[in-house]
Enzyme design. Structure first.
Site, PDB file in Angstrom:
ATOM      1  N   GLY A   1       0.924  -1.305  -0.059  1.00 13.37           N
ATOM      2  CA  GLY A   1      -0.421  -0.411   0.106  1.00 13.37           C
ATOM      3  C   GLY A   1       1.098   1.658  -0.372  1.00 13.37           C
TER       4      GLY A   1
ATOM      5  CG  HIS B   1      -0.932   1.583   7.390  1.00  9.96           C
ATOM      6  ND1 HIS B   1       0.382   0.972   8.669  1.00  9.96           N
ATOM      7  CD2 HIS B   1      -0.491   1.644   6.072  1.00  9.96           C
ATOM      8  CE1 HIS B   1       1.680   1.550   7.531  1.00  9.96           C
ATOM      9  NE2 HIS B   1       0.975   2.494   6.885  1.00  9.96           N
ATOM     10  CD  GLU B   2      -1.376   2.691   3.021  1.00 13.34           C
ATOM     11  OE1 GLU B   2      -0.317   3.620   2.832  1.00 13.34           O
ATOM     12  OE2 GLU B   2      -0.658   1.546   3.239  1.00 13.34           O
TER      13      GLU B   2
ATOM     14  CG  HIS C   1       0.318   7.317   5.396  1.00  9.80           C
ATOM     15  ND1 HIS C   1       1.406   7.051   6.323  1.00  9.80           N
ATOM     16  CD2 HIS C   1       0.897   6.078   5.085  1.00  9.80           C
ATOM     17  CE1 HIS C   1       2.277   6.508   5.907  1.00  9.80           C
ATOM     18  NE2 HIS C   1       1.531   5.498   5.368  1.00  9.80           N
TER      19      HIS C   1
ATOM     20  CB  CYS D   1       4.526   2.330   6.778  1.00  6.55           C
ATOM     21  SG  CYS D   1       4.376   3.513   6.291  1.00  6.55           S
ATOM     22  CG  LEU D   2       6.443   0.737   0.687  1.00  8.58           C
ATOM     23  CD1 LEU D   2       5.664   1.194  -0.139  1.00  8.58           C
ATOM     24  CD2 LEU D   2       7.505  -0.508   1.289  1.00  8.58           C
TER      25      LEU D   2
ATOM     26  CD  GLN E   1       3.638   5.472   2.872  1.00 10.95           C
ATOM     27  OE1 GLN E   1       2.608   4.939   1.989  1.00 10.95           O
ATOM     28  NE2 GLN E   1       4.690   4.866   3.087  1.00 10.95           N
TER      29      GLN E   1
HETATM   30 NI    NI Z   1       2.449   3.075   5.741  1.00  9.32          NI
END
Ligand code: NI
Length: 172
Positions: A46, A136-137, A140, A94-95, A51
């Site tokens: 995701g 989660h996304e 962000h 998470c990236l 990001q």
């Molecule tokens: Ni993340």
């Protein structure tokens, strides 16, 4: 399509609140294509637009297994309509917080309303990993990271290590 660079914590841009997309057009789709390519390249399941430094309410996701056909999902201006009381715990990563994985408890199911790749309104009932991933996304988009759910001590330890790694990488 292009692979964009992913911002990592504690970069302050990750704390920005993303704005709704006004019109879903070719520019929006080009951004989503870049996001998906960036996410596959990372690899991750995701990615939110912030990001890669774009403060817009856009999420891409693909939860298909390694050997399965890709199943890209696009969520524009997502809104959670409802969550259940029951919770589920997943080990999240998470990236933007690379190499760290911690358990986070969230509502086990949610329904979400959003615009799809073509700008059409959709409603999705999600459970399991999909429900966790959507939440989660969507965090962000509010400038929230999964590490915000950990104890302050744990969070600060992770951020300190990330900072140190970034310093070392910059010095190379
Ligand atoms: Ni993340």
């Amino acid at each position: 399509m292009a692979i964009r660079s992913i911002i990592t914590a504690p970069d302050h841009r990750l704390r920005e609140v993303s704005k709704p997309v006004e019109t879903v057009d070719d520019g929006t789709r080009a951004l989503m294509d870049d996001m998906l390519e960036t996410m596959y390249d990372a690899p991750g399941i995701g990615l939110a637009a912030i990001q890669i430094g774009e403060p817009l309410q856009i999420i891409v996701m693909d939860l298909a297994g390694k050997d399965d056909e890709p199943e890209p999902r696009y969520f524009i201006n997502p809104v959670i309509l409802d969550v259940v009381e029951e919770t589920a715990v997943y080990e999240e990563g998470c990236l933007s917080v690379p190499e760290y994985f911690e358990e986070v408890e969230r509502p086990a199911k949610c329904s979400v309303e959003y615009l799809d790749y073509d700008g059409k309104k959709q409603i999705l009932e999600a459970d399991g990993l999909l429900a966790t991933c959507i939440q989660h996304e969507m965090d962000h988009l509010e400038g929230t990271l999964f590490i915000d759910y950990l104890s302050r001590l744990k969070r600060e330890r992770i951020l300190k290590k990330l900072k140190k790694e970034q310093r070392l990488a910059a010095a190379e």
